[in-house]
Design a protein around this motif. Structure first.
Motif, PDB file in Angstrom:
ATOM      1  N   ALA A 127      31.791  46.366  25.853  1.00 31.78           N
ATOM      2  CA  ALA A 127      31.933  47.343  26.940  1.00 31.78           C
ATOM      3  C   ALA A 127      31.461  47.516  28.726  1.00 31.78           C
ATOM      4  N   TYR A 128      30.680  46.381  28.469  1.00 30.65           N
ATOM      5  CA  TYR A 128      30.310  45.946  29.626  1.00 30.65           C
ATOM      6  C   TYR A 128      30.837  45.937  30.713  1.00 30.65           C
ATOM      7  N   ASN A 129      32.040  44.799  30.357  1.00 27.67           N
ATOM      8  CA  ASN A 129      32.774  43.659  30.227  1.00 27.67           C
ATOM      9  C   ASN A 129      33.463  44.595  30.677  1.00 27.67           C
ATOM     10  N   ALA A 130      34.675  45.674  30.019  1.00 27.26           N
ATOM     11  CA  ALA A 130      35.250  46.606  30.048  1.00 27.26           C
ATOM     12  C   ALA A 130      34.861  47.447  31.610  1.00 27.26           C
ATOM     13  N   MET A 131      33.550  47.581  31.815  1.00 26.85           N
ATOM     14  CA  MET A 131      33.611  48.205  32.421  1.00 26.85           C
ATOM     15  C   MET A 131      33.409  47.897  33.695  1.00 26.85           C
ATOM     16  N   ILE A 132      32.568  46.318  33.948  1.00 26.51           N
ATOM     17  CA  ILE A 132      32.957  45.393  35.150  1.00 26.51           C
ATOM     18  C   ILE A 132      35.011  45.586  35.911  1.00 26.51           C
ATOM     19  N   ASP A 133      35.408  45.628  34.794  1.00 24.33           N
ATOM     20  CA  ASP A 133      36.843  45.216  34.824  1.00 24.33           C
ATOM     21  C   ASP A 133      37.493  46.885  35.580  1.00 24.33           C
ATOM     22  N   GLU A 134      36.711  47.443  35.092  1.00 19.46           N
ATOM     23  CA  GLU A 134      36.968  48.940  35.800  1.00 19.46           C
ATOM     24  C   GLU A 134      36.463  48.858  36.875  1.00 19.46           C
ATOM     25  N   ILE A 135      35.321  49.043  37.300  1.00 18.06           N
ATOM     26  CA  ILE A 135      34.624  48.493  38.289  1.00 18.06           C
ATOM     27  C   ILE A 135      35.361  47.870  39.835  1.00 18.06           C
ATOM     28  N   GLU A 136      36.176  46.709  39.168  1.00 18.31           N
ATOM     29  CA  GLU A 136      36.360  46.062  40.245  1.00 18.31           C
ATOM     30  C   GLU A 136      38.088  46.744  40.737  1.00 18.31           C
ATOM     31  N   ASN A 137      38.892  47.408  39.487  1.00 16.74           N
ATOM     32  CA  ASN A 137      40.161  47.692  39.960  1.00 16.74           C
ATOM     33  C   ASN A 137      40.468  49.289  40.737  1.00 16.74           C
ATOM     34  N   SER A 138      38.865  49.965  40.594  1.00 18.48           N
ATOM     35  CA  SER A 138      38.077  50.834  41.400  1.00 18.48           C
ATOM     36  C   SER A 138      38.239  50.927  42.346  1.00 18.48           C
ATOM     37  N   LYS A 139      36.927  49.850  43.121  1.00 22.72           N
ATOM     38  CA  LYS A 139      36.937  48.954  43.891  1.00 22.72           C
ATOM     39  C   LYS A 139      38.247  48.487  45.199  1.00 22.72           C
ATOM     40  N   ALA A 140      39.532  47.775  44.557  1.00 24.84           N
ATOM     41  CA  ALA A 140      40.405  47.382  44.772  1.00 24.84           C
ATOM     42  C   ALA A 140      41.115  48.057  45.765  1.00 24.84           C
TER      43      ALA A 140
END
Length: 369
Positions: A127-140
């Motif tokens: 769940a944490y790693n999925a949240m990191i992916d979403e954060i990186e996509n949102s940042k991009a």
């Protein structure tokens, strides 16, 4: 006593024992016959003796002591096992806690990698790693949006500053050209010079117009119309025999803006033509088809393709791989497609060509009378 004599007579082994208590202390008396040589009873032997439970008590105490030692040992072992298990679990949780403390929206966040973690911890890590992916996509997406917004603001100012002097410059050159043709004999050289200046002014004017179109898209003029004839007329402008148009139905009707559809087709085809400039046998295929509530437009070429390093920037304003051009065409196409809730993507292979796919979703409508 008579009762003892009666009991001895009735027993087989001629021996009995009776329990008695004196002053709260128990004792037992054993009675047995004394016989002569012919086994005839001649007397009764009575032997009293006090009961002694010391052995039983000591045996019970020993058993209880041993049992206490066993339970105590099991308790120690359980505590040690629980300590190591809690240490193992809290180590994973500690790692997650440290990563959560370091997680920042604007900085680079690393994923958590744990080996042989419990199932519950593994789910938490996932769940944490999925949240990191979403954060990186949102940042991009946020970074791209900020770049586009900054580019629009700059483009407005640049377009304004460029376009203001172009019109008087063009008029002045044309006026000089007319006067020079009347007053001098070297009109051919003068015309050539003036035509070159006018051509460069037109190029600047086109760039300024492209800036304005990108930063200030005209208001939509949506209407329900057939895409096929509009795209045919747009492709007729290019007047080339290597552009082929195919469609799944002669009537593909949707709500859209005619002019903006023309801009989409024009920019995609121009991009394909520029990619096939040095191709010996250029071929561009434009296809249109509908599927459920979507209309899909594809433009495929056999040009030079797009390099891997350029693919993430292909829709960004000002980016171009051509020696000429403003780099605004594909950015404008993307803005138009997204404004209608659609998507645009591409596939490409260097040296073999590219294919752009624009999907206009949720806008397909049937003609109603």
């Amino acid at each position: 006593p008579p009762s003892v004599l009666q009991q001895l007579s009735s027993t087989l082994n001629k021996r009995i024992a009776e329990h008695h208590e004196v002053a709260g202390r128990g004792y037992q008396t054993s009675y047995s016959y004394i016989t002569d040589l012919q086994f005839k009873p001649i007397a009764i032997l009575s032997i009293p003796y006090f009961e002694n439970d010391t052995f039983n008590e000591r045996a019970l105490e020993g058993s209880l002591y041993n049992l206490a030692i066993v339970y105590f040992s099991l308790l120690i072992v359980a505590l040690i096992v629980a300590y190591f298990i809690s240490k193992y679990i809290t180590k994973s949780l500690k790692t997650i806690e440290q990563r959560l403390d370091k997680t920042r929206l604007l900085s680079r966040n690393e994923k958590i990698t744990l080996k042989s973690a419990p199932a519950e911890i593994s789910e938490l890590v996932s769940a944490y790693n999925a949240m990191i992916d979403e954060i990186e996509n949102s940042k991009a997406l946020l970074a791209q949006s900020e770049r586009e917004q900054a580019w629009r603001e700059m483009a407005k100012q640049v377009a304004h500053e460029i376009k203001n002097p172009l019109t008087p410059m063009r008029l002045s050159v044309q006026s000089f050209q007319r006067k020079a043709n009347r007053e001098t004999q070297s009109s051919e050289l003068t015309n050539e010079f003036c035509e070159s200046l006018i051509q460069q002014i037109d190029i600047l004017s086109n760039i300024s117009t492209a800036f304005s179109a990108l930063t200030n898209m005209p208001a939509k003029n949506d209407e329900n119309f057939n895409f096929v004839p509009v795209i045919k007329r747009t492709l007729d402008i290019f007047n080339t025999d290597y552009i082929h148009f195919t469609y799944s139905d002669s009537d593909i009707t949707a709500v859209f803006d005619r002019d903006q559809l023309g801009r989409v087709v024009t920019n995609l085809v121009k991009n394909a033509m520029q990619a096939t400039e040095n191709t010996p046998m250029p071929h561009i295929e434009v296809s249109l088809y509908k599927d459920n509530d979507c209309i899909t437009l594809k433009v495929k070429d056999n040009g030079i393709g797009i390099k891997e390093t350029d693919r993430d920037k292909i829709f960004e304003p000002r980016f171009t791989t051509k020696t000429s051009g403003s780099g605004l065409g594909l950015a404008m196409v993307k803005n138009i497609i997204l404004s209608y809730g659609g998507t645009i993507s591409f596939t490409s292979e260097v040296g073999k060509g590219s294919e752009f796919t624009a999907v206009l979703a949720h806008f397909l409508k049937t003609n109603q009378t």
